[in-house]
Design an enzyme around this catalytic site. Structure first.
Site, short mmCIF file in Angstrom:
data_model
loop_
_atom_site.label_atom_id
_atom_site.label_comp_id
_atom_site.label_asym_id
_atom_site.label_seq_id
_atom_site.Cartn_x
_atom_site.Cartn_y
_atom_site.Cartn_z
N ALA A 102 1.83 1.28 -5.92
CA ALA A 102 1.39 0.22 -5.00
C ALA A 102 2.30 0.22 -3.78
O ALA A 102 3.34 0.89 -3.77
CB ALA A 102 1.47 -1.14 -5.69
N LYS A 103 1.93 -0.51 -2.77
CA LYS A 103 2.80 -0.74 -1.61
C LYS A 103 2.34 -2.01 -0.94
O LYS A 103 1.16 -2.38 -1.03
CB LYS A 103 2.67 0.42 -0.62
CG LYS A 103 3.88 0.55 0.29
CD LYS A 103 5.00 1.26 -0.43
CE LYS A 103 6.23 1.39 0.38
NZ LYS A 103 7.18 2.30 -0.29
N GLY A 104 3.26 -2.68 -0.27
CA GLY A 104 2.89 -3.89 0.44
C GLY A 104 3.64 -3.99 1.74
O GLY A 104 4.59 -3.23 1.99
#
Ligand code: NAD
Length: 413
Positions: A102-104
């Protein structure tokens, strides 16, 4: 210049072809499982209200909860976050952690914001994501311009909503509220373990092996420290102001002192000051990019005189630079393997948080080394099997592992 998104997608398509991935799996992995865009208000110190845009992209949860950092930067955008989330799926799979990717990020300029503004922004962003993150779902960590304090605020906000403390919701927390020993130095230290494996493979004696490091930050500093402890001669180091060179080797303690007291390595008392570009021309056994993405361009690659490149930074080599270096027969250890020490110790932190049982630094370090050395060997074997370079070998290993998870789990319903 090609964007991170284009590079990541192009590499995925190349590796999908190499491993003869089924069509449905190609389509599945080109798109993330879930993407969240949040637009939220934050009260600023001057009484005004600003609207910020934040993202969280979960590329895959096939092998376990999604895992990846959160960055605060004015250039954050959905495409970039999508690409970085996919890279995290491959990174956790290369080192065989029970995670997806994931990444944010939040589009903001943290350098222009007060501590209070940053805290309010972080808490509101964490609240907006509170339904989709969690120790079993998706576990954020620090990235560009985010740190231990920001992780502490996210953990606190999430915990308030639950009604009890949930330390396993983030990693990269301060030690006193459930962080792990050895986390801060893990990426640099892990990169040195990988470098030692590469030296072993090429028959290079680490004692007096010349190492050049671009970047002297959270990754570069421990890297210089542990490479020096292995007996390597660190002959050049650079930071945003320029570089310092001494063919006899630079002393870590003195470099550290200079950086802290004077703000840059260029004030090191015993060496020649060089330009940013000149760092790439220094002859060495191993070059370590530990600063920005796209640092090794085609032109710089042509000038480089090294046998190994350990990619401590994310995406430091452009596709053109990569081609030149492969033609020159330089052994490039790709980012998803070379800098995986950070996410590996993040995994240890999560395990310790969930079990509420904490390990000694020796335990962390010995388990880290074991995981990275195994991954190095598996990447080399995969590259040999497909008769390709290490970048494609690492991706092939990761994509095969993730694909196997989907084949076994099947398609719901
Ligand atoms: P950081 O901000 O702590 O350090 C970056 C360093 O690069 C600083 O010393 C800065 O002065 C230097 N720098 C900036 N511009 C430069 C230039 N033109 N030439 C030479 N040096 C320059 O960041 P970091 O956490 O050390 O991250 C470095 C890289 O490693 C990034 O690509 C990051 O994505 C990657 N990475 C970091 C971690 C981690 O655990 N921190 C984990 C995996 C990957």
């Amino acid at each position: 210049m090609t964007s991170v998104y284009e590079t990541v997608l192009e590499q995925f398509r190349e590796v999908a072809e190499l491993v003869q991935l089924e069509e449905y799996l190609r389509k599945r992995f080109e798109k993330p499982e879930r993407e969240i865009i949040v637009n939220f208000p934050v009260k600023m110190d001057d009484g005004s209200v600003e609207i910020f845009t934040g993202y969280r992209v979960q590329h895959s949860t096939l092998r376990g909860p999604a895992k990846g950092g959160i960055r605060y930067h004015p250039s954050v955008n959905l495409e970039e976050v999508e690409a970085l989330a996919m890279l995290m799926t491959w990174k956790t799979a290369v080192v065989n952690l029970p995670y997806g990717g994931a990444k944010g990020g939040v589009r903001c300029d943290p350098k222009e914001m007060s501590r209070g503004e940053l805290e309010r922004l972080t808490r509101r962003y964490a609240y907006e994501l509170s339904q989709v993150i969690g120790p079993e779902k998706d576990i954020p960590a620090p990235d560009v311009n985010t740190n231990e304090q920001i992780m502490a605020w996210i953990m606190d906000t999430y915990s308030m909503g639950k009604g009890y403390t949930v330390p396993g919701v983030v990693t990269g927390k301060p030690l006193s509220i459930g962080g792990s020993r050895g986390r801060r130095e893990a990426t640099g230290r892990g990169c040195v373990y990988i470098m030692m494996e590469a030296f072993k493979e090429l028959g290079i004696n680490p004692r007096n092996a010349r190492v050049v490091v671009q970047g002297f930050g959270k990754v570069g500093r421990p890297l210089v420290k542990y490479a020096s402890l292995k007996g390597c001669k660190v002959v050049a180091v650079s930071d945003s102001k320029g570089g310092i060179y001494n063919p006899e080797g630079l002393n870590f303690e003195k470099l550290q002192k200079t950086k802290i007291e004077k703000g840059s390595v260029i004030y090191y008392p015993d060496g020649k000051v060089i330009q940013h570009d000149e760092v790439f021309e220094v002859e060495c056994e191993c070059f370590v990019p530990a600063a920005l993405g796209n640092a090794i361009t085609e032109k710089r690659a042509e000038e480089m005189r090294c046998r190994v490149i350990c990619e401590a930074a994310n995406g430091p080599t452009t596709p053109e630079g990569d081609r030149v270096l492969n033609e020159k027969d330089v052994l490039i250890i790709p980012d998803i393997l070379a800098n995986a020490g950070g996410v590996t110790v993040s995994y240890f932190e999560w395990v310790q948080s969930i079990q509420e049982y904490f390990w000694s630094e020796e335990e962390v370090v010995s388990k880290l080394r074991e995981i990275l050395v195994d991954a190095y060997r598996e990447v080399a074997e995969t590259a040999r099997k497909y008769e390709t370079n290490r970048r494609m070998g690492a991706l092939a290993l990761a994509v095969n592992r993730t694909a196997e998870a989907l084949r076994l789990r099947g398609i719901y319903p």
